[in-house]
Design a protein around this motif. Sequence first.
Motif, PDB file in Angstrom:
ATOM      1  N   THR A 178      17.592  75.686  64.640  1.00 20.72           N
ATOM      2  CA  THR A 178      18.660  74.760  65.002  1.00 20.72           C
ATOM      3  C   THR A 178      19.969  75.124  64.298  1.00 20.72           C
ATOM      4  N   LEU A 199      24.304  72.965  74.909  1.00 22.44           N
ATOM      5  CA  LEU A 199      23.076  73.097  74.136  1.00 22.44           C
ATOM      6  C   LEU A 199      21.992  72.233  74.773  1.00 22.44           C
ATOM      7  N   ALA A 202      18.378  70.348  74.040  1.00 23.34           N
ATOM      8  CA  ALA A 202      17.472  69.899  72.975  1.00 23.34           C
ATOM      9  C   ALA A 202      16.021  69.899  73.469  1.00 23.34           C
ATOM     10  N   LEU A 228      20.172  68.408  66.520  1.00 20.94           N
ATOM     11  CA  LEU A 228      20.972  69.232  67.435  1.00 20.94           C
ATOM     12  C   LEU A 228      22.216  68.471  67.895  1.00 20.94           C
ATOM     13  N   CYS A 229      22.040  67.163  68.122  1.00 21.92           N
ATOM     14  CA  CYS A 229      23.188  66.339  68.534  1.00 21.92           C
ATOM     15  C   CYS A 229      24.252  66.298  67.445  1.00 21.92           C
ATOM     16  N   GLY A 246      26.087  69.407  67.694  1.00 24.28           N
ATOM     17  CA  GLY A 246      26.933  69.369  68.885  1.00 24.28           C
ATOM     18  C   GLY A 246      28.226  68.608  68.626  1.00 24.28           C
ATOM     19  N   ASP A 301      28.712  70.136  74.271  1.00 22.79           N
ATOM     20  CA  ASP A 301      27.793  69.208  74.910  1.00 22.79           C
ATOM     21  C   ASP A 301      26.338  69.511  74.585  1.00 22.79           C
ATOM     22  N   VAL A 302      25.588  68.444  74.378  1.00 24.08           N
ATOM     23  CA  VAL A 302      24.152  68.599  74.143  1.00 24.08           C
ATOM     24  C   VAL A 302      23.418  67.806  75.214  1.00 24.08           C
ATOM     25  N   LYS A 319      19.952  66.145  76.379  1.00 20.98           N
ATOM     26  CA  LYS A 319      18.707  65.719  75.723  1.00 20.98           C
ATOM     27  C   LYS A 319      17.959  64.703  76.567  1.00 20.98           C
ATOM     28  N   THR A 328      19.477  70.879  81.303  1.00 20.44           N
ATOM     29  CA  THR A 328      20.573  71.545  80.585  1.00 20.44           C
ATOM     30  C   THR A 328      21.232  72.590  81.484  1.00 20.44           C
ATOM     31  N   ASP A 354      17.224  75.030  72.348  1.00 18.33           N
ATOM     32  CA  ASP A 354      16.428  74.875  71.128  1.00 18.33           C
ATOM     33  C   ASP A 354      14.990  74.595  71.561  1.00 18.33           C
TER      34      ASP A 354
END
Length: 323
Positions: free
Chosen positions: A135, A154, A156, A168-169, A172, A178-179, A181, A195, A210
């Motif tokens: 990560t 990204l 998650a 991960l957020c 971000g 942007d993540v 999830k 994603t 990830d």
Amino acid sequence: MSIFDFFSKDKKEDLDKGLQKTKENVFAKIARAVVSKSKVDEEVLDNLEEILVTSDVGVETTLKIIERIEHRIANDKYVNTNELTTVLREEIAALLLDNPIGNAEAGEVGNFHTLPSDQKPYVIMVVGVNGVGKTTTIGKLAHHFKKDGKKVFLGAADTFRAAAVEQLCIWGERIGVDVVKQNMGSDPASVAFDTLTSAVANQADVVIIDTAGRLHNKVGLMNELTKIKNVMKKVVPHAPNEVLLVLDGSTGQNAYNQAIEFSKATEITALAITKLDGTAKGGVVIGISDQLQIPVKYIGIGEGLDDLQVFRKREFVESLFGN
Ligand SMILES: Nc1nc2c(ncn2[C@@H]2O[C@H](COP(=O)(O)OP(=O)(O)OP(=O)(O)O)[C@@H](O)[C@H]2O)c(=O)[nH]1
Ligand SMILES: [Mg+2]
């Protein structure tokens, strides 16, 4: 500014600092091995062999290095102990460069940082056992791409732990990318699918996924990775462009063994070796780079956003054995 600038020129000092512990360790041992010796003889070579093996260079690579030095001594007739580190540096650099895998350097044609314009988004899937630095490496990579003006998404897909998504957020938010999830426990392949779908819709340049480092068992983990790959292809046929295996350099030979195990189970296209700062086991990068058919692309030398460097063989060896 191009991405090369972040990774190259000004990074020498950081690299020297990051490799400090390995360097001190190796030099202290070499100094002890040559004390009261004027020339490199059998005994010095025996000691050198032990030094390299205990510095996690690995037996096979160490033997190759010793052989090269023996050859050099036979040619030069006499190598004094003051020259030993210079000879070592030259021979190790030459040895690594003999292996064409990973010889492309930043700024050259075919460089991995030049994202192919016909493969958008460029999809990097990050794998590795838990705690190795996946990560963190994603955060650092995303930061570099973002700074280079790229639109980054990204994913998650480590849904095994609630904290993983959150972590991960946080990256971000910190970087401003942007993540995508879902809830903890959801299907990682589904997160990867989402994603890529969002990335395509938003014309992203780079997607980094990830993944979980731990599952109930190894077969389960490998099946999961295969599933994620297959699902991604439904959205982006060329995905993943890269499967980046992250290894914890501070585990020395374990990192080497993980690379072997992972590459048997799933296709790995590149390696990142982390945590080289704070360890004396940095020699493992030399063994991995010499022995494996997978290029070491990045090295992690700290926890900060800028503490990721492109691995360049010659610079690495020069930093490790330079004065
Ligand atoms: N010193 C140092 N620490 C690092 C480096 N890379 C990662 N770390 C640290 O290693 C720890 C684990 O990193 P993560 O990125 O969470 O590892 P992970 O592989 O994602 O772990 P899981 O999600 O649990 O599988 C964190 O404390 C990081 O700050 C590095 O290059 N140097
Ligand atoms: Mg993680």
